[in-house]
Scaffold this active site. Structure first.
Site, PDB file in Angstrom:
ATOM      1  N   GLY A   1       1.259   4.811   6.187  1.00 40.56           N
ATOM      2  CA  GLY A   1       2.447   4.202   5.607  1.00 40.56           C
ATOM      3  C   GLY A   1       2.152   3.457   4.329  1.00 40.56           C
ATOM      4  O   GLY A   1       0.997   3.188   3.989  1.00 40.56           O
TER       5      GLY A   1
ATOM      6  N   GLY B   1       1.060  -2.751  -0.220  1.00 39.53           N
ATOM      7  CA  GLY B   1      -0.097  -1.881  -0.229  1.00 39.53           C
ATOM      8  C   GLY B   1       0.042  -0.689   0.700  1.00 39.53           C
ATOM      9  O   GLY B   1       1.083  -0.459   1.313  1.00 39.53           O
ATOM     10  N   THR B   2      -1.048   0.059   0.816  1.00 40.30           N
ATOM     11  CA  THR B   2      -1.118   1.251   1.659  1.00 40.30           C
ATOM     12  C   THR B   2      -1.772   0.887   2.984  1.00 40.30           C
ATOM     13  O   THR B   2      -2.737   0.130   3.019  1.00 40.30           O
ATOM     14  CB  THR B   2      -1.932   2.351   0.959  1.00 40.30           C
ATOM     15  OG1 THR B   2      -1.330   2.627  -0.303  1.00 40.30           O
ATOM     16  CG2 THR B   2      -1.971   3.615   1.789  1.00 40.30           C
ATOM     17  N   VAL B   3      -1.246   1.454   4.070  1.00 39.82           N
ATOM     18  CA  VAL B   3      -1.771   1.181   5.400  1.00 39.82           C
ATOM     19  C   VAL B   3      -2.467   2.430   5.934  1.00 39.82           C
ATOM     20  O   VAL B   3      -1.903   3.526   5.895  1.00 39.82           O
ATOM     21  CB  VAL B   3      -0.650   0.737   6.367  1.00 39.82           C
ATOM     22  CG1 VAL B   3      -1.233   0.447   7.747  1.00 39.82           C
ATOM     23  CG2 VAL B   3       0.069  -0.486   5.820  1.00 39.82           C
TER      24      VAL B   3
ATOM     25  N   ASP C   1      10.873 -13.064   6.205  1.00 40.75           N
ATOM     26  CA  ASP C   1      11.163 -11.641   6.000  1.00 40.75           C
ATOM     27  C   ASP C   1      11.210 -10.906   7.339  1.00 40.75           C
ATOM     28  O   ASP C   1      10.581  -9.870   7.517  1.00 40.75           O
ATOM     29  CB  ASP C   1      10.118 -11.015   5.077  1.00 40.75           C
ATOM     30  CG  ASP C   1      10.603  -9.687   4.480  1.00 40.75           C
ATOM     31  OD1 ASP C   1      11.828  -9.420   4.539  1.00 40.75           O
ATOM     32  OD2 ASP C   1       9.770  -8.919   3.970  1.00 40.75           O
TER      33      ASP C   1
END
Length: 951
Positions: free
Chosen positions: A655, A660-662, A780
């Site tokens: 994801g 950032g990217t996971v 959030d």
């Protein structure tokens, strides 16, 4: 001729009356048939029993008829009925005087035709799940009692009630979906009104002075609204008033002296407003006053001495003001005080010695003041006490033995004073004690072993005192303990192995003492979420699990600790243990004696190769670590940083987020982790705004997740940082996030699973808001930030924008950066830039709506610039009521329970923050809506707190 004509007329008249009465009987009988068809519920089976006679309904449970056979009362309150109440009830029951439909689930809007019941004297529909707008109520001229409380009415408040001049009781409490409205002057037309309850009804503006003309009033409740201006002194004309509740408003100015004219007043609560000035002496002289609550205002001056002379006062709550001076010394001598809360003021002097003379005192709360002197010995006789909180004062002297041993005490908070002397053995008598706080005093002596007899202890904080001696082995018997803070004392001896039996322990701090000996290996099987053994005299090898768990800092300041060479660690904080070489030397001599010179040479060469190999691995490990300038561990997990870096490849991406990217990475140890590789936004100027924001968010997430522990908050295992790479390593959640499970999942989440997710997320947020000091606002909350493990256990994630509130709650919670996500963001946050816990409550309410409806927060069907909150509020006005918004994919199961949660979501998303429940209250409401409970009816009570959450 006259006589036969008269006879014919009489016979005709009687025949017409008979036919008319028969028609009435048929109509009334038909009405109850309609009720059985349109409503469902086991209680209706009471009417299925055969009853002989032409009017059997007169003998039905809950039904009363007059002598002429007309139904005058229908009372089905609390029957757990669901469905729609038949329309035009008074067409069938023309003589109806009493209609009670409370505590049922009557779907749809206000039943058509009830407003035409001109003979109706009582209408009670409290807690009946009624929605939509209210009609003109003027035709009900005979009404004396009107109770429409705890429903979901929308639209305008029915001002037509001012035409019902026979009203004696009017209750609209907790109908927070009304449009904003003001109390008109002509409310005073209701001169017979004895009870007026308009709490939580979106009332704005000022309280009209004409209210003073409603002299029949006994109960006036206007709390939980948006009232402004001063309290009108004309209220002092209400000579019959016994209860006056104006709390949770925005009233200002001084408390009118005229309130002292209310000689019948029993309960006065004007807390949580903006009142200034002093407390009128006249209030404290009221002869019947039992409850006086003025907390959370800006009152100044001294507490009037007259309050000490009261013979009736039970509850006095004045906390969070600016009161000064001494407390009347005779307070409690003449009355049976139950609760006293004077916390968060500037009060000084000594405590009133006879405050619990009445023998019923449950709460004594005076924390955060300037009190001096000692604790009166008489307080040890307050055996009824549940909570005793005197922290953050200037108290001194010893702690009376009897206070420590109070039999029913639950919280004993004596911290941050100047107490001296020892902790008495009587602590073992406090069988109900759950929290013991005596930190930051001058307590000396030993920790008595008898403390283990207080078997319900959950939290112990004795830090920063002068305690000496050993840590009692018996503490290991406190199996409920989750917090043990003993740092900053002079404790000696070794760490007791018995601590390893504290399976619930979450925080353990033994730092800055004089502890000796080794760290028990058994305690490492426990490994609390936060552990600190630093600055003692501990020695011997460090258990490997402590190093792997990233707890090196918690062991610093112990020069005698060393590392085993077999640990394969290059950490330079501790030397290698000399006993490792000793053991190998013994092995060497043993080989000489048993195998001869050839074997000796072979063994020596083997050992050299072994040591060489280990040093090589250590060097490689050190080189790997040098690629990261900062490594911070928070939980135990075994992995090589190189393994993480080498796995940051496209095939492992699961994801992309806003930061950032996971990646999903399977470690060689068999564990699976999620790694967030943060977007690189490095600029030439490290002080640029973008870079500062990125660094701030990263620091926030690391510090927040690294410091908090809860089963419903995602674990951050470690943080790795270099000049061009920042990685966050989390526990992996195989079921993805809640948004995917709800809106794109291959399998449908059933309602019990959704409810459990809602409850556990609420528990996680309640932990952030209420169990941490200072509290944390996530800012959030949304379904994509709620992750699910293999068992669909939810965990709140993504704390990049979290905000830690200052110590005194949310009074200073402003921020310069708007965080959050459109569709979930509280309206006041968007325009005020102030982050409070109520912003999280609002966002969580949106998530609840997602769970109940299966809809996303923003969908095209809602209309342009409309969201799920607007859609829900518009739908519940229709005849189908709340049922129409429920997720149709759930096949109609658990309708009642889903509607209960829908009601909770509507409360959470009230436009006014003050009307939203706290997360602790949300947790309780969700517990009561559990679909797995035998009884799922939500207890209908106002969520406005009238007493301080002092725990």
């Amino acid at each position: 001729m006259g006589t036969p004509f008269l006879l014919i007329f009489l016979i005709s008249f009687l025949l017409l009356c008979s036919l008319s009465f028969q028609t009435t009987v048929d109509n009334q009988s038909h009405f109850f048939t309609l009720m059985k068809h349109s409503l469902s519920g086991k209680s209706l089976s009471r009417w299925d029993v055969f009853i002989p006679g032409e009017k059997p309904y007169c003998n039905y449970t809950g039904i009363s008829c007059n002598d002429e056979g007309y139904v005058i009362k229908v009372d089905v309150s609390g029957w757990s009925l669901s469905g729609q109440f038949p329309a035009n009830v008074c067409n069938y029951l023309p003589k109806l005087h009493i209609l009670r439909l409370s505590h049922n689930d009557l779907r749809g809007s206000f039943p058509v035709g009830i407003s035409n019941c001109s003979l109706l004297e009582e209408l009670n529909m409290t807690s009946s799940s009624i929605t939509g707008t209210l009609p003109d109520l003027s035709p009900m001229k005979s009404l004396r009692i009107l109770d429409l409380s705890y429903n979901l009415f929308t639209g305008d408040f029915p001002m037509s009630v001012t035409n019902l001049t026979n009203l004696e009781w009017l209750n609209f409490i907790e109908n927070a979906c009304f449009n904003s409205w003001q109390l008109p002057d002509d409310f005073s037309r209701l001169t017979k009104l004895r009870t007026l309850i308009l709490s939580t009804c979106m009332v704005h503006g000022r309280i009209p002075a004409s209210i003073g003309n409603m002299t029949s009033l006994v109960d006036l409740e206007l709390s939980g609204n948006f009232l402004v201006g001063q309290i009108p002194p004309e209220i002092g004309k209400l000579k019959n008033l016994r209860q006056l509740e104006l709390y949770y408003n925005q009233l200002e100015g001084e408390i009118p002296n005229e309130l002292g004219n209310l000689t019948q007043l029993i309960d006065l609560d004007i807390s949580v407003n903006r009142l200034t000035g002093t407390i009128p002496e006249s209030l404290c002289k009221l002869p019947n006053l039992r409850v006086l609550q003025l907390y959370n205002n800006s009152l100044t001056g001294e507490i009037p001495s007259a309050v000490g002379n009261s013979t009736t006062l039970n509850i006095l709550s004045l906390y969070d003001n600016f009161l000064t001076g001494k407390v009347p010394s005779n307070l409690g001598e003449s009355s049976e005080l139950v609760a006293l809360d004077l916390s968060e003021n500037r009060l000084s002097g000594s405590f009133p010695p006879n405050v619990c003379k009445g023998g019923k005192l449950l709460y004594f709360l005076v924390l955060q003041n300037l009190f001096t002197g000692g604790l009166p010995e008489s307080y040890g006789k307050c055996t009824s006490l549940l909570r005793f909180r005197v922290s953050y004062n200037r108290l001194e002297g010893s702690i009376p033995e009897d206070i420590l041993g109070l039999p029913h005490i639950s919280i004993l908070d004596l911290g941050f004073n100047c107490f001296s002397g020892a902790i008495a053995k009587t602590i073992g008598n406090a069988k109900n004690l759950s929290e013991l706080f005596i930190q930051n005093n001058r307590i000396s002596g030993v920790i008595p072993p008898q403390i283990s007899q207080a078997s319900n202890l959950v939290k112990i904080d004795l830090s920063n005192n002068l305690l000496s001696g050993a840590i009692p082995q018996e503490i290991g018997n406190l199996w409920k303990l989750n917090l043990l803070l003993l740092q900053g004392n002079k404790l000696r001896s070794s760490i007791p192995k018995s601590l390893s039996s504290l399976k619930s322990l979450n925080l353990l701090d033994l730092s800055n003492n004089l502890l000796t000996g080794s760290i028990p290996e058994s305690i490492c099987g426990l490994l609390p979420n936060s552990i600190n053994f630093s600055n003692n005299h501990l020695s011997g090898p460090v258990p490997p699990s402590l190093i792997k768990g990233g707890l090196v800092e918690s062991l610093s300041g112990n020069p005698g600790l060393c590392l085993s060479v077999y640990l394969n660690s290059s950490d330079s904080k501790f030397p290698l243990c000399p006993q490792i070489y000793t053991r190998k030397k013994l092995n060497y001599y043993w080989v000489i004696g048993t195998s001869g010179i050839v074997v000796i040479v072979g063994t020596v060469l083997f050992l050299k190769r072994l040591l060489s190999k280990e040093r090589e691995l250590m060097e490689q490990d050190e080189l790997s670590r040098l690629s990261f300038s900062h490594v911070q561990n928070f939980h135990i997990i075994s992995f090589d940083e190189r393994e993480i870096v080498e796995s940051l490849v496209d095939k492992n991406i699961v994801g992309h987020g806003g930061s950032g990217t996971v990646y999903r990475i399977e470690l060689s140890s068999g564990e699976t982790v999620a790694v967030k590789k943060l977007w690189s936004r490095k600029t030439k100027d490290p002080t640029s705004e973008d870079q500062l924001i990125q660094d701030k968010e990263l620091k926030t997430e690391v510090e927040t997740l690294g410091s908090i522990r809860h089963k419903n908050i995602v674990k951050l295992y470690c943080y790795l940082s270099s000049s061009n790479l920042n990685l966050l390593v989390y526990e992996y959640m195989p079921k993805g996030n809640l948004w995917e499970a709800l809106h794109r999942g291959r399998s449908l989440l059933d309602w019990p699973t959704r409810h459990r997710i809602a409850l556990e997320v609420a528990q996680g947020l309640a932990y952030l808001h209420h169990d941490l000091l200072p509290p944390i606002v996530h800012r959030d909350i949304k379904s994509t930030n709620i992750l699910l493990n293999a068992d669909y256990q939810p965990k709140v994630a993504d704390f990049g924008v979290a905000k830690v509130l200052l110590a005194r709650g949310s009074k200073d919670s402003s921020t310069t950066v708007i965080a959050g996500t459109y569709g979930y963001m509280a309206p006041e946050y968007a325009y005020s830039s102030k982050a409070t816990v109520k912003c999280d409550v609002y966002s969580f309410g949106v998530v609840l709506m997602e769970l109940v409806t299966g809809k996303q927060p923003i969908e095209a069907e809602f209309g342009e610039n409309k969201n799920i909150i607007y859609w829900v509020s518009s739908k519940v006005e229709t005849k189908q009521g709340a049922v129409e918004v429920l997720d149709k994919r759930l096949l109609g199961l658990f309708k009642e329970e889903m509607i209960q949660v829908l009601r909770i979501s509507i409360r959470c998303t009230c436009k006014a923050p003050s009307l939203r429940p706290t997360m602790n209250e949300v947790v309780q409401l969700l517990v009561e809506a559990d679909p797995c409970r035998s009884s799922n009816k939500i207890k209908q009570s106002s969520y406005l707190i009238k007493t301080k959450n002092d725990a």
